[in-house]
Design a protein around this motif. Structure first.
Motif, PDB file in Angstrom:
ATOM      1  N   GLY A   1      65.800 -23.213  80.170  1.00 48.79           N
ATOM      2  CA  GLY A   1      64.498 -22.680  80.572  1.00 48.79           C
ATOM      3  C   GLY A   1      63.521 -22.657  79.421  1.00 48.79           C
ATOM      4  N   PRO A   2      62.339 -22.186  79.696  1.00 49.90           N
ATOM      5  CA  PRO A   2      61.336 -22.108  78.627  1.00 49.90           C
ATOM      6  C   PRO A   2      61.752 -21.077  77.585  1.00 49.90           C
ATOM      7  CG  PRO A   2      60.531 -21.050  80.620  1.00 49.90           C
ATOM      8  CD  PRO A   2      61.822 -21.720  80.994  1.00 49.90           C
ATOM      9  N   LEU A   3      61.199 -21.219  76.402  1.00 47.53           N
ATOM     10  CA  LEU A   3      61.550 -20.355  75.281  1.00 47.53           C
ATOM     11  C   LEU A   3      61.312 -18.881  75.615  1.00 47.53           C
ATOM     12  CD1 LEU A   3      62.501 -20.475  72.329  1.00 47.53           C
ATOM     13  CD2 LEU A   3      60.090 -20.546  71.651  1.00 47.53           C
ATOM     14  N   SER A   4      60.347 -18.640  76.460  1.00 47.82           N
ATOM     15  CA  SER A   4      60.001 -17.260  76.779  1.00 47.82           C
ATOM     16  C   SER A   4      61.158 -16.524  77.467  1.00 47.82           C
ATOM     17  CB  SER A   4      58.756 -17.222  77.667  1.00 47.82           C
ATOM     18  OG  SER A   4      58.962 -18.029  78.809  1.00 47.82           O
ATOM     19  N   ARG A   5      62.132 -17.256  78.017  1.00 47.49           N
ATOM     20  CA  ARG A   5      63.264 -16.595  78.691  1.00 47.49           C
ATOM     21  C   ARG A   5      64.347 -16.143  77.697  1.00 47.49           C
ATOM     22  NH1 ARG A   5      63.907 -18.039  84.017  1.00 47.49           N
ATOM     23  NH2 ARG A   5      65.247 -16.218  84.097  1.00 47.49           N
ATOM     24  N   TRP A   6      64.266 -16.642  76.483  1.00 51.03           N
ATOM     25  CA  TRP A   6      65.373 -16.484  75.545  1.00 51.03           C
ATOM     26  C   TRP A   6      65.728 -15.016  75.270  1.00 51.03           C
ATOM     27  CZ3 TRP A   6      64.768 -14.670  70.349  1.00 51.03           C
ATOM     28  CH2 TRP A   6      65.966 -14.685  69.599  1.00 51.03           C
ATOM     29  N   LEU A   7      64.683 -14.206  75.029  1.00 51.73           N
ATOM     30  CA  LEU A   7      64.927 -12.809  74.657  1.00 51.73           C
ATOM     31  C   LEU A   7      65.644 -12.069  75.788  1.00 51.73           C
ATOM     32  CD1 LEU A   7      64.242 -11.436  72.037  1.00 51.73           C
ATOM     33  CD2 LEU A   7      62.187 -10.496  73.099  1.00 51.73           C
ATOM     34  N   GLU A   8      65.225 -12.348  76.997  1.00 49.84           N
ATOM     35  CA  GLU A   8      65.800 -11.705  78.182  1.00 49.84           C
ATOM     36  C   GLU A   8      67.266 -12.147  78.355  1.00 49.84           C
ATOM     37  OE1 GLU A   8      65.325 -13.326  82.730  1.00 49.84           O
ATOM     38  OE2 GLU A   8      63.564 -13.287  81.428  1.00 49.84           O
TER      39      GLU A   8
ATOM     40  N   LEU B   1      61.560 -17.796  62.673  1.00 45.84           N
ATOM     41  CA  LEU B   1      60.770 -16.618  62.320  1.00 45.84           C
ATOM     42  C   LEU B   1      60.178 -15.965  63.571  1.00 45.84           C
ATOM     43  CD1 LEU B   1      59.933 -14.969  59.890  1.00 45.84           C
ATOM     44  CD2 LEU B   1      57.868 -16.349  59.723  1.00 45.84           C
ATOM     45  N   ALA B   2      59.726 -16.796  64.503  1.00 43.18           N
ATOM     46  CA  ALA B   2      59.160 -16.260  65.744  1.00 43.18           C
ATOM     47  C   ALA B   2      60.237 -15.515  66.523  1.00 43.18           C
ATOM     48  CB  ALA B   2      58.570 -17.391  66.584  1.00 43.18           C
ATOM     49  N   ALA B   3      61.444 -16.081  66.521  1.00 47.46           N
ATOM     50  CA  ALA B   3      62.538 -15.435  67.241  1.00 47.46           C
ATOM     51  C   ALA B   3      62.885 -14.103  66.587  1.00 47.46           C
ATOM     52  CB  ALA B   3      63.748 -16.364  67.266  1.00 47.46           C
ATOM     53  N   ALA B   4      62.924 -14.110  65.245  1.00 49.20           N
ATOM     54  CA  ALA B   4      63.222 -12.872  64.534  1.00 49.20           C
ATOM     55  C   ALA B   4      62.141 -11.827  64.796  1.00 49.20           C
ATOM     56  CB  ALA B   4      63.343 -13.159  63.038  1.00 49.20           C
ATOM     57  N   ALA B   5      60.903 -12.274  64.811  1.00 51.01           N
ATOM     58  CA  ALA B   5      59.790 -11.357  65.070  1.00 51.01           C
ATOM     59  C   ALA B   5      59.921 -10.763  66.467  1.00 51.01           C
ATOM     60  CB  ALA B   5      58.460 -12.079  64.910  1.00 51.01           C
ATOM     61  N   ALA B   6      60.330 -11.602  67.415  1.00 52.33           N
ATOM     62  CA  ALA B   6      60.459 -11.122  68.792  1.00 52.33           C
ATOM     63  C   ALA B   6      61.581 -10.099  68.894  1.00 52.33           C
ATOM     64  CB  ALA B   6      60.730 -12.311  69.722  1.00 52.33           C
ATOM     65  N   ILE B   7      62.671 -10.330  68.164  1.00 53.00           N
ATOM     66  CA  ILE B   7      63.785  -9.372  68.198  1.00 53.00           C
ATOM     67  C   ILE B   7      63.339  -8.047  67.597  1.00 53.00           C
ATOM     68  CG2 ILE B   7      66.048  -8.868  67.190  1.00 53.00           C
ATOM     69  CD1 ILE B   7      66.674 -11.858  67.456  1.00 53.00           C
ATOM     70  N   ARG B   8      62.620  -8.117  66.473  1.00 56.37           N
ATOM     71  CA  ARG B   8      62.116  -6.886  65.850  1.00 56.37           C
ATOM     72  C   ARG B   8      61.202  -6.142  66.807  1.00 56.37           C
ATOM     73  NH1 ARG B   8      62.705  -4.946  60.466  1.00 56.37           N
ATOM     74  NH2 ARG B   8      60.447  -4.651  60.455  1.00 56.37           N
ATOM     75  N   GLU B   9      60.348  -6.915  67.465  1.00 53.28           N
ATOM     76  CA  GLU B   9      59.357  -6.302  68.332  1.00 53.28           C
ATOM     77  C   GLU B   9      60.040  -5.627  69.534  1.00 53.28           C
ATOM     78  OE1 GLU B   9      55.400  -5.387  68.563  1.00 53.28           O
ATOM     79  OE2 GLU B   9      56.500  -6.476  67.000  1.00 53.28           O
TER      80      GLU B   9
ATOM     81  N   ARG C   1      70.742 -12.089  63.951  1.00 53.94           N
ATOM     82  CA  ARG C   1      71.662 -13.213  64.173  1.00 53.94           C
ATOM     83  C   ARG C   1      71.258 -13.932  65.444  1.00 53.94           C
ATOM     84  NH1 ARG C   1      76.787 -12.610  61.622  1.00 53.94           N
ATOM     85  NH2 ARG C   1      76.780 -10.779  60.271  1.00 53.94           N
ATOM     86  N   LEU C   2      71.219 -15.222  65.346  1.00 48.72           N
ATOM     87  CA  LEU C   2      70.883 -15.992  66.538  1.00 48.72           C
ATOM     88  C   LEU C   2      71.504 -17.385  66.443  1.00 48.72           C
ATOM     89  CD1 LEU C   2      68.503 -17.641  65.039  1.00 48.72           C
ATOM     90  CD2 LEU C   2      67.054 -15.781  65.836  1.00 48.72           C
TER      91      LEU C   2
ATOM     92  N   GLY D   1      57.223  -7.280  55.958  1.00 49.05           N
ATOM     93  CA  GLY D   1      56.438  -6.253  55.272  1.00 49.05           C
ATOM     94  C   GLY D   1      57.189  -4.966  55.038  1.00 49.05           C
ATOM     95  N   GLY D   2      58.123  -4.980  54.108  1.00 53.65           N
ATOM     96  CA  GLY D   2      58.732  -3.767  53.591  1.00 53.65           C
ATOM     97  C   GLY D   2      59.703  -3.085  54.541  1.00 53.65           C
ATOM     98  N   GLY D   3      60.098  -3.717  55.611  1.00 53.90           N
ATOM     99  CA  GLY D   3      61.115  -3.165  56.493  1.00 53.90           C
ATOM    100  C   GLY D   3      60.646  -1.906  57.193  1.00 53.90           C
ATOM    101  N   GLY D   4      59.360  -1.713  57.307  1.00 53.31           N
ATOM    102  CA  GLY D   4      58.817  -0.531  57.952  1.00 53.31           C
ATOM    103  C   GLY D   4      58.983  -0.602  59.456  1.00 53.31           C
ATOM    104  N   GLY D   5      58.068   0.038  60.135  1.00 52.19           N
ATOM    105  CA  GLY D   5      58.169   0.094  61.589  1.00 52.19           C
ATOM    106  C   GLY D   5      57.887  -1.245  62.217  1.00 52.19           C
ATOM    107  N   GLY D   6      57.931  -1.250  63.538  1.00 47.84           N
ATOM    108  CA  GLY D   6      57.656  -2.478  64.293  1.00 47.84           C
ATOM    109  C   GLY D   6      56.177  -2.814  64.181  1.00 47.84           C
ATOM    110  N   GLY D   7      55.673  -3.510  65.158  1.00 45.24           N
ATOM    111  CA  GLY D   7      54.258  -3.860  65.118  1.00 45.24           C
ATOM    112  C   GLY D   7      53.966  -4.767  63.955  1.00 45.24           C
ATOM    113  N   GLY D   8      54.764  -5.835  63.855  1.00 43.42           N
ATOM    114  CA  GLY D   8      54.611  -6.773  62.739  1.00 43.42           C
ATOM    115  C   GLY D   8      53.235  -7.386  62.667  1.00 43.42           C
TER     116      GLY D   8
END
Ligand SMILES: [Zn+2]
Length: 748
Positions: free
Chosen positions: A213-220, A252-260, A274-275, A321-328
């Motif tokens: 499927g499209p990349l957008s399904r990956w996180l789900e 990086l986009a995948a990691a950002a999505a996981i963080r988010e 890990r992915l 950015g320093g391992g702070g909160g979400g909202g990258g």
């Protein structure tokens, strides 16, 4: 698995420029961009690597400029949006702030990653920059690609790549290929990134491809089914080994999505992600199922690149950015890299030199075109070089004036040039007549017209030059019975030539040889330009056009040439009063009160040839061509009335062309180094251009011409000049004190 993890390596993309792109770039630079170096959106394409050693480059060709996303791109290719910056000078190209260019492009990608747009529209993850300088004069093209990607620090670690064929059986590989091929292409073409969901065996190993499927399904998919499923992120990989360059931004986009997506609890954000990354290198057909689906089993050439799988571990503390909160989205982007290395292995521009591949004749044509067009960029945007170049020019006379006019026309890009002359090249000619050389004089039998045409083609292979050996029949040169057929053929051929051309240049050295071309140009309503030389004086003039036939009829026979009216709209119920007639300009003969006659008899040697200062013909020829070009740019063309520069300068608005004023006559005298623009109106009793003459030619054709050639007072009687002379003499006799007055005048 983790103990074998090593630094994940990426193979940079390489850019490949097709010659068709450079040709189109050159064309757009010339016609559209001109001096603009503003960014232009383009597109490139790449295919998954299909060879175990050779990477697929990102290609740009002529269709890179096509707007409208992926239209026209073969479905097997992934489309990459790019930005072209074409520098104006080589210095600009060298000094362009490439770090800033890359930083901006990366910032846009970062923004899309942090907002989640990158997973929804993955074409945002892979972009390219192309900085170029097109040296259109030498056909050298400098270019430098950049593929912006983030520096991942610390670098991701990964297990050694596992061949996909070792993890999935043939039927599952086939299911994966078909699943990818069936993914709908968006407006941005075939997706370069996608997601795969797999069912796992008891040991957690992937067993079955459940969904592509499209990349957008990956996180789900990633969080599904409690360990009984896997979700992979995948890229169509242009690299045959390591991971392809686009994987950097994908990870990086995948990691950002996981963080988010992680719970926003204070300490809940993962420091490590890990992915599983699939580098997909399978042939993708034209949108339908790949060949393997036809039941013959997968075809795997030995040299084919194999898809591989990496288990990737990313330390993301330093990335967001320093391992702070979400909202990258608020974090500053990591630094970016991506300017391509050149053949010496260092970041640097590349050069494509097309000069050797160019057909010399085509190069000449392009260079001439370029020179003329360059005038439009800054100096004369209203210039219409195509209009000038399209003119078919007939040059009556291939002597000093004819050669110089022809060369000046070449300079304006005119290709269709026909020279008419009956003479041979003589020993005195080459030093003044720029299309001949000494070799043309030897033997004394080289005809001027074809020799001049040949030289024009030698100078510029694109010239469609033609030489016609032909005498010009002249009034006052009686035609003997034996010559009638030949003269008739010449007159008819000349009429034909006039009709085939747009501009007639009258460049002969006697007055009477200009008569027939003047008459024909008037009869056929062609722009005629005369250049005539004295010893140190010259005249350059354009002949006024007679009114169009229907207006001439409305004015009545002989009602010319006071002027003519513009056609009134036919549908008007009550015709408005006609606009004042546009006055008609005179021809070379309009200011004469005698008909042309044989000027060659009883002349000494110095009177038989035009003996003039050597520079004079160049001056007059150049002015003749420039006058014609200026007239062409006037909104009324050959029908334009004359501007007198002094009046034009005084007038708030003057009816001039974009190139300036359009005079009627230019008279010059080298003895004062001055030129003056003058105006002469058409003369109703003109022996060459009056309606009486053109009507007689229309009615009687060659018989009329023959009467004129045979001389006598025929033309003067026909036009009424003779009657005018008789009346003038009678008037003087009536006055009576003519003799006294003359004596008085002579005594002063
Ligand atoms: Zn005239």
């Amino acid at each position: 698995m983790a103990d074998r993890a090593d630094t994940l390596r990426f193979l940079p993309l390489s850019g490949a420029i097709d010659v068709s792109f450079l040709t189109e770039l050159g064309r757009r630079k010339l016609h559209e961009f001109k001096l603009s170096d503003a960014p232009v959106e383009i597109r490139g394409t790449f295919a998954p690597s299909n060879h175990h050693e050779v990477a697929s480059p990102l290609c740009v060709s002529a269709d890179a400029f096509d707007s409208g996303g992926a239209a026209g791109v073969p479905p097997s290719l992934c489309v990459v949006p790019g930005t072209l910056i074409n520098a104006n000078t080589l210095e600009d190209f060298k000094e362009w702030d490439k770090a800033e260019l890359l930083r901006k492009a990366a910032a846009a990608i970062w923004q899309d990653m942090c907002s989640g747009a990158a997973l929804a529209e993955p074409h945002r993850l892979c972009r390219f920059l192309l900085l170029t300088f097109a040296d259109l004069k030498t056909h050298k093209y400098y270019y430098w690609f950049a593929f912006p990607a983030f520096a991942l620090d610390p670098p991701p670690r990964a297990t050694p790549p596992a061949p996909l064929a070792s993890l999935l059986d043939a039927s599952q590989l086939d299911a994966l290929r078909r699943g990818y091929a069936a993914l709908p292409a968006s407006a941005h073409g075939r997706p370069a990134f996608f997601a795969v969901r797999l069912s796992c065996g008891s040991a957690g190993e992937p067993v079955q491809v459940a969904e592509v499927g499209p990349l957008s399904r990956w996180l789900e998919w990633r969080g599904g089914a409690g360990g009984r499923e896997q979700a992979w992120i995948a890229l169509c990989d242009p690299s045959p080994q390591h991971a392809g360059w686009p994987a950097r931004n994908l990870l990086l986009a995948a990691a950002a999505a996981i963080r988010e997506a992680s719970p926003a609890a204070a300490a809940g954000l993962p420091s490590e992600v890990r992915l599983t990354l699939l580098c997909f290198r399978e042939p993708v057909g034209g949108g339908g199922p790949p060949p393997a689906a036809a039941g013959e089993g997968p075809r795997e050439p030995k040299s084919a690149a194999a898809s591989t799988l990496y288990n990737v571990t990313m330390d993301v503390r330093g990335l967001f950015g320093g391992g702070g909160g979400g909202g990258g989205g608020t974090a500053a982007p990591p630094s970016a890299v991506g300017w391509e290395k050149n053949s010496s292995g260092r970041p640097g521009a590349r050069l494509m030199d097309l000069s050797a591949q160019m057909d010399p004749a085509a190069t000449a044509a392009a260079a001439v075109d370029l020179n003329i067009r360059l005038m439009r960029w800054r100096l004369m945007p209203a210039l219409e070089p195509e209009k000038v170049a399209a003119q078919r020019c007939l040059l009556i006379g291939a002597g000093t004036l004819g050669c110089a006019v022809a060369r000046c026309l070449l300079g304006w890009g005119v290709k269709a040039i026909t020279l008419v002359d009956s003479g041979n090249v003589s020993y005195s000619n080459p030093v003044r007549q720029s299309l001949f050389a000494h070799k043309d004089c030897i033997g004394g039998k080289t005809k001027k017209a074809p020799a001049a045409a040949e030289e024009l083609r030698r100078i510029f292979p694109g010239a469609e030059a033609r030489g016609v050996v032909m005498g010009i029949p002249m009034p006052g040169h009686p035609v003997g019975a034996a010559e009638v057929d030949g003269v008739r053929a010449d007159a008819e051929a000349l009429d034909e030539l006039v009709q085939q051309h747009d501009i007639v240049f009258l460049l002969t050295d006697t007055r009477e040889s200009r008569w027939l071309p003047t008459l024909l140009a008037a009869a056929r309503r062609k722009l005629a330009v005369t250049a005539a030389l004295g010893f140190d004086t010259f005249l350059v003039m354009r002949h006024g056009l007679p009114p169009p036939a229907e207006e001439a009829a409305a004015l009545g026979a002989g009602g010319l040439p006071a002027g003519y009216e513009q056609a009134a709209p036919a549908e008007a119920a009550a015709p408005p009063p006609p606009p004042p007639p546009r006055p008609r300009l005179g021809c070379y003969f309009c200011s004469d009160v005698v008909a042309p006659a044989n000027s060659m008899t009883r002349r000494t040697l110095d009177q038989q040839c035009t003996v003039s200062r050597p520079g004079l013909a160049m001056v007059a020829s150049a002015l003749a061509v420039e006058l014609a070009v200026t007239v062409l740019h006037h909104e009324h063309g050959a029908e334009a009335d004359a501007d007198v520069p002094a009046e034009a300068a005084r007038a708030a608005t003057c009816d001039e062309s974009p190139l300036g004023v359009v005079p009627h006559q230019i008279r010059g005298a080298l003895s004062f180094f001055r030129t003056d623009c003058m105006l002469g109106r058409a003369f109703g009793k003109c022996t060459a251009c009056s309606a009486t003459v053109t009507d007689a030619y229309a009615a009687r054709g060659f018989d009329f011409l023959l009467d004129a050639f045979n001389g006598g007072d025929y033309l003067e009687e026909l036009t009424g000049l003779a009657q005018m002379h008789r009346e003038a003499e009678a008037a003087l006799e009536d006055v009576g004190f003519f003799e006294d007055d003359e004596d008085e005048a002579m005594s002063e």
